[in-house]
Design a protein around this motif. Structure first.
Motif, PDB file in Angstrom:
ATOM      1  N   ALA A 128      54.270 -22.376 -49.340  1.00  0.00           N
ATOM      2  CA  ALA A 128      53.524 -21.100 -49.726  1.00  0.00           C
ATOM      3  C   ALA A 128      52.872 -20.818 -48.578  1.00  0.00           C
ATOM      4  CB  ALA A 128      52.823 -21.140 -51.006  1.00  0.00           C
ATOM      5  N   TYR A 129      52.188 -21.802 -48.116  1.00  0.00           N
ATOM      6  CA  TYR A 129      51.123 -21.357 -47.055  1.00  0.00           C
ATOM      7  C   TYR A 129      51.717 -20.901 -45.767  1.00  0.00           C
ATOM      8  CZ  TYR A 129      46.968 -21.916 -43.839  1.00  0.00           C
ATOM      9  OH  TYR A 129      46.050 -21.602 -42.728  1.00  0.00           O
ATOM     10  N   LEU A 130      53.073 -21.803 -45.583  1.00  0.00           N
ATOM     11  CA  LEU A 130      53.729 -21.435 -44.081  1.00  0.00           C
ATOM     12  C   LEU A 130      54.308 -20.062 -44.193  1.00  0.00           C
ATOM     13  CD1 LEU A 130      55.478 -24.591 -43.504  1.00  0.00           C
ATOM     14  CD2 LEU A 130      53.612 -23.567 -42.037  1.00  0.00           C
ATOM     15  N   LYS A 131      54.648 -19.582 -45.459  1.00  0.00           N
ATOM     16  CA  LYS A 131      55.338 -18.201 -45.784  1.00  0.00           C
ATOM     17  C   LYS A 131      54.406 -17.087 -45.386  1.00  0.00           C
ATOM     18  CE  LYS A 131      58.660 -17.938 -48.983  1.00  0.00           C
ATOM     19  NZ  LYS A 131      59.410 -18.120 -50.320  1.00  0.00           N
ATOM     20  N   ALA A 132      52.886 -17.326 -45.878  1.00  0.00           N
ATOM     21  CA  ALA A 132      51.797 -16.467 -45.735  1.00  0.00           C
ATOM     22  C   ALA A 132      51.355 -16.233 -44.214  1.00  0.00           C
ATOM     23  CB  ALA A 132      50.839 -16.846 -46.801  1.00  0.00           C
ATOM     24  N   LYS A 133      51.441 -17.446 -43.721  1.00  0.00           N
ATOM     25  CA  LYS A 133      50.764 -17.331 -42.410  1.00  0.00           C
ATOM     26  C   LYS A 133      51.758 -17.471 -41.151  1.00  0.00           C
ATOM     27  CE  LYS A 133      46.626 -17.585 -44.231  1.00  0.00           C
ATOM     28  NZ  LYS A 133      45.614 -16.531 -43.773  1.00  0.00           N
ATOM     29  N   VAL A 134      52.944 -17.886 -41.318  1.00  0.00           N
ATOM     30  CA  VAL A 134      53.824 -17.943 -40.454  1.00  0.00           C
ATOM     31  C   VAL A 134      54.922 -17.275 -40.473  1.00  0.00           C
ATOM     32  CG1 VAL A 134      55.252 -19.367 -38.721  1.00  0.00           C
ATOM     33  CG2 VAL A 134      53.160 -20.375 -39.681  1.00  0.00           C
ATOM     34  N   PRO A 135      55.155 -15.879 -39.920  1.00  0.00           N
ATOM     35  CA  PRO A 135      55.797 -14.842 -40.468  1.00  0.00           C
ATOM     36  C   PRO A 135      57.358 -15.298 -40.309  1.00  0.00           C
ATOM     37  CG  PRO A 135      54.366 -13.756 -39.204  1.00  0.00           C
ATOM     38  CD  PRO A 135      53.919 -15.146 -39.058  1.00  0.00           C
ATOM     39  N   ASP A 136      57.600 -15.962 -39.146  1.00  0.00           N
ATOM     40  CA  ASP A 136      58.965 -16.548 -38.917  1.00  0.00           C
ATOM     41  C   ASP A 136      59.397 -17.921 -39.419  1.00  0.00           C
ATOM     42  OD1 ASP A 136      57.576 -17.745 -37.151  1.00  0.00           O
ATOM     43  OD2 ASP A 136      58.743 -17.122 -35.586  1.00  0.00           O
ATOM     44  N   ALA A 137      58.536 -18.744 -40.206  1.00  0.00           N
ATOM     45  CA  ALA A 137      58.742 -19.955 -40.756  1.00  0.00           C
ATOM     46  C   ALA A 137      60.315 -20.027 -41.343  1.00  0.00           C
ATOM     47  CB  ALA A 137      57.912 -20.354 -41.994  1.00  0.00           C
ATOM     48  N   ALA A 138      60.750 -19.147 -41.965  1.00  0.00           N
ATOM     49  CA  ALA A 138      62.126 -19.278 -42.476  1.00  0.00           C
ATOM     50  C   ALA A 138      63.071 -19.415 -41.402  1.00  0.00           C
ATOM     51  CB  ALA A 138      62.198 -18.115 -43.439  1.00  0.00           C
ATOM     52  N   ARG A 139      62.710 -18.757 -40.185  1.00  0.00           N
ATOM     53  CA  ARG A 139      63.668 -19.007 -39.248  1.00  0.00           C
ATOM     54  C   ARG A 139      63.350 -20.476 -38.326  1.00  0.00           C
ATOM     55  NH1 ARG A 139      63.253 -18.757 -33.744  1.00  0.00           N
ATOM     56  NH2 ARG A 139      61.117 -17.594 -33.894  1.00  0.00           N
ATOM     57  N   ARG A 140      62.159 -20.784 -38.074  1.00  0.00           N
ATOM     58  CA  ARG A 140      61.878 -22.070 -37.427  1.00  0.00           C
ATOM     59  C   ARG A 140      62.093 -23.355 -38.077  1.00  0.00           C
ATOM     60  NH1 ARG A 140      56.302 -20.395 -34.995  1.00  0.00           N
ATOM     61  NH2 ARG A 140      56.253 -22.160 -33.673  1.00  0.00           N
ATOM     62  N   GLY A 141      61.718 -23.209 -39.404  1.00  0.00           N
ATOM     63  CA  GLY A 141      62.012 -24.458 -40.221  1.00  0.00           C
ATOM     64  C   GLY A 141      60.744 -25.398 -40.016  1.00  0.00           C
ATOM     65  N   VAL A 142      61.018 -26.463 -40.673  1.00  0.00           N
ATOM     66  CA  VAL A 142      59.870 -27.629 -40.833  1.00  0.00           C
ATOM     67  C   VAL A 142      60.735 -29.120 -40.443  1.00  0.00           C
ATOM     68  CG1 VAL A 142      58.455 -28.752 -42.250  1.00  0.00           C
ATOM     69  CG2 VAL A 142      58.505 -26.476 -42.266  1.00  0.00           C
ATOM     70  N   VAL A 143      60.091 -29.669 -39.560  1.00  0.00           N
ATOM     71  CA  VAL A 143      60.516 -30.803 -39.173  1.00  0.00           C
ATOM     72  C   VAL A 143      60.115 -32.002 -40.430  1.00  0.00           C
ATOM     73  CG1 VAL A 143      60.334 -33.080 -37.648  1.00  0.00           C
ATOM     74  CG2 VAL A 143      60.604 -30.831 -36.834  1.00  0.00           C
ATOM     75  N   VAL A 144      60.953 -32.834 -40.802  1.00  0.00           N
ATOM     76  CA  VAL A 144      60.800 -33.782 -41.922  1.00  0.00           C
ATOM     77  C   VAL A 144      61.256 -35.255 -41.314  1.00  0.00           C
ATOM     78  CG1 VAL A 144      61.304 -34.521 -44.122  1.00  0.00           C
ATOM     79  CG2 VAL A 144      61.080 -32.162 -43.597  1.00  0.00           C
ATOM     80  N   GLY A 145      60.148 -36.196 -41.323  1.00  0.00           N
ATOM     81  CA  GLY A 145      60.428 -37.476 -40.732  1.00  0.00           C
ATOM     82  C   GLY A 145      59.873 -38.541 -41.785  1.00  0.00           C
ATOM     83  N   TYR A 146      60.177 -39.666 -41.846  1.00  0.00           N
ATOM     84  CA  TYR A 146      59.851 -40.774 -42.710  1.00  0.00           C
ATOM     85  C   TYR A 146      60.038 -41.985 -42.138  1.00  0.00           C
ATOM     86  CZ  TYR A 146      64.862 -41.108 -43.554  1.00  0.00           C
ATOM     87  OH  TYR A 146      66.262 -41.332 -43.373  1.00  0.00           O
ATOM     88  N   ASP A 147      59.117 -42.953 -42.653  1.00  0.00           N
ATOM     89  CA  ASP A 147      59.121 -44.101 -42.086  1.00  0.00           C
ATOM     90  C   ASP A 147      59.925 -45.256 -43.153  1.00  0.00           C
ATOM     91  OD1 ASP A 147      57.357 -44.771 -44.351  1.00  0.00           O
ATOM     92  OD2 ASP A 147      55.821 -45.368 -42.964  1.00  0.00           O
TER      93      ASP A 147
END
Length: 582
Positions: free
Chosen positions: A78-97
């Motif tokens: 929700a925060y990304l959609k409000a603050k980063v207008p192109d978040a839906a294009r750029r995406g979010v990296v997900v890593g895990y150990d």
């Protein structure tokens, strides 16, 4: 919190919990009417801050579990959609150990990001933390999430957030995300998308090997010398973590072929069976690596913590056996090596933290480099480095903190234990090519700039009672600030929470420029520095003591160090006596 409210919260949690194990944990506590067990889990919650969240695995908002991960991700989305207008294009990296819960948590993160229309750029297998941080900038993502508890014991896990610049979040983003998490409704109201559907819509994508290749090439670009690599024999351990394969690949590609691996600790294992704590700073964690070094005659021992964002080093001791270098000693060696051998022109920048050795400033100034200090935590180092780069054009060479955290150049805007391992091996090779050892290099630093000695003392205080005691100690030090410690007058005090510096010699009160943080510093008339601060990721309060000893030409390092150590222990003992009186 009243018992009735605890039971109500626990019952509501159990009704929503998608994880049968934590759901059973809550229902069992309710059936047993274990009020204290309920209070530990539901009496408070894990706070989302600049380090994200980290806690013991288990049920309830004060533990790490799938519900906490899902709600946190919904708030982040929700925060990304409000603050980063192109978040839906750029995406979010997900890593895990490889910790317990990490794989499932990463899948929950991807599912909820997809439900919010934000592509999840997911590593298809375990990923070291520095590779995840690197991927955020390399792929142009809006943010990154790393599921890890770094070097904590096996019962912990955590959720680390990176902003689009590849650094850990700092204000105002931490507050904004926390407030967005608070607004998240019941679990059933959180949009989610199954992996199959998300992949079909391009909202769940695997990160391929090109990103790893780009990371390795960037690490190689931080090199400043190339000699002596055939003279260094290395023992390496990832301490049951996820950095092993990438670290060995990086070392080999950099020209190091004499490598020995601690096989018992090479494969990822969430239970860390050969160590009490998977933290290379803890006693015993490096025993197997040092034993292998003794059998092979290795000249260098390198260790990463489980998510590979830290580096520990041991070297042969001429008195016998191997000596573990402190984080400050490694930082001083990096500072001297990189500044003395870097052939590139332009202003250079070194950053460290207020609790790390003051010796880094002396070396940086000697080489004409810019030096700055920030609060504890690599998020501050990385973000401040980018600010200074933008303001002055200075080139970031090194950031480090005493807790074995290092960033060489701009490859990774966070701690990078793998990149640091490569460059430290290079440092050792360069010394060997000149017939010198790592301890020879340290002695040269000490005789040139002074022998800086540091001592950290940590006290673990678990649970709500422990937290209350830590708070009481810090408030007591503020209200009853010592006038003298070990017979030495306190001439300067800094309260980083209140943002003030008080000079006892002049009575002057000055403002500090750093963000507010619960840290207290005391400077004594003989130059000793003592610092107290609660840990931001563990149930500990930490004390730091630093002294500087001039080394006369006719005095051996051993003699100077012995004198300095006596001073350190005396100052620390006197300060702890004061703390116990609070």
């Amino acid at each position: 919190m009243r018992e009735e409210e605890l039971r109500r919260l626990a019952s509501a949690w159990a009704a929503e919990d998608p994880d049968p194990a934590t759901r059973l944990e809550v229902t069992t506590l309710l059936q047993r009417d274990d009020v204290e067990g309920l209070r530990e889990r539901f009496g408070s919650r894990l706070e989302f801050g600049t380090a994200g969240i980290r806690g013991i695995l288990g049920a309830g908002p004060n533990r790490m579990n799938r519900m906490v991960v899902m709600r946190t991700t919904a708030g982040l989305a929700a925060y990304l959609k409000a603050k980063v207008p192109d978040a839906a294009r750029r995406g979010v990296v997900v890593g895990y150990d490889a910790r317990h819960l990490s794989l499932q948590a990463s899948q929950d993160v991807a599912s909820i990001l997809g439900g919010h229309g934000i592509p999840a750029l997911v590593f298809p297998d375990f990923a070291p933390t520095p590779l995840t941080a690197f991927a955020v900038r390399h792929l142009g993502a809006a943010a990154g999430v790393m599921i890890t508890a770094s070097h904590n014991p096996p019962e912990y896990n955590g959720y680390k957030v990176y902003w689009s610049n590849g650094a850990q979040i700092v204000p105002p983003h931490d507050r904004g995300i926390s407030e967005a998490i608070d607004r998240v409704g019941p679990l059933a109201s959180i949009p989610r998308m199954e992996e199959k559907d998300a992949r079909a819509k391009g909202l769940w994508r695997d990160i391929d090997g090109e990103t790893t290749r780009a990371y390795l090439e960037s690490v190689a670009r931080q090199s400043v010398t190339s000699d002596g690599k055939d003279l260094v024999e290395i023992v390496y351990t990832p301490l049951h973590g996820v950095g092993g394969a990438l670290a060995l690949r990086a070392l080999r590609e950099h020209g190091f072929t004499k490598l020995h691996v601690v096989q018992e600790q090479f494969d990822p294992d969430p239970d860390f069976p050969t160590v009490r704590f998977p933290n290379p700073e803890e006693a015993g964690a490096m025993d197997l690596a040092i034993a292998l070094a003794q059998r092979t005659g290795a000249s260098l021992v390198l260790a990463n913590d489980p998510d590979a964002d830290r580096l520990a080093v041991a070297v042969p001791d001429p008195r016998g056996g191997y000596r573990l270098l402190s984080g400050n000693e490694i930082g001083l060696l990096f500072t001297e090596y990189l500044l003395a051998n870097d052939p590139r022109e332009g202003e250079r920048l070194v950053l460290s933290t207020i609790v790390s050795t003051p010796g880094a400033r002396a070396i940086a100034e000697h080489h004409g480099a810019r030096y700055d200090e920030v609060l504890t935590g690599f998020k501050w180092i990385a973000n401040r480095a980018m600010e200074i780069e933008a303001e002055t054009g200075a080139r970031f060479v090194l950031g480090f903190e005493e807790a074995l955290g290092y960033s060489i150049g701009t490859t990774c805007r966070d701690k990078d234990g793998i990149g640091a391992a490569v460059i430290f091996a290079e440092l050792a090779a360069h010394a060997a090519a000149r017939g010198r050892t790592i301890l020879d290099e340290l002695e040269s630093i000490w005789r040139t700039h002074g022998l800086y000695l540091s001592r950290q003392h940590s006290v673990t205080l678990q649970g709500e009672e422990g937290k209350a005691r830590i708070d009481a100690i810090m408030e007591g030090l503020r209200k009853d600030s010592p006038l003298a410690i070990d017979g030495k007058r306190v001439v300067l005090g800094r309260d980083y929470r209140e943002g003030v510096e008080r000079d006892a010699r002049t009575g002057e009160v000055r403002e500090l420029s750093l963000p507010s943080s619960n840290v207290l510093s005391f400077f004594l008339e003989d130059g000793t520095r003592i610092i107290a601060r609660p840990s931001g990721t563990e149930p500990k309060i930490k004390y730091y003591v630093d002294v500087r000893v001039d080394v006369a030409p006719d005095v051996s390092i051993a003699e100077a160090e012995a004198a300095g150590r006596r001073t350190l222990e005396s100052r620390l003992g006197a300060f702890l006596d004061h703390v116990r009186s609070i």
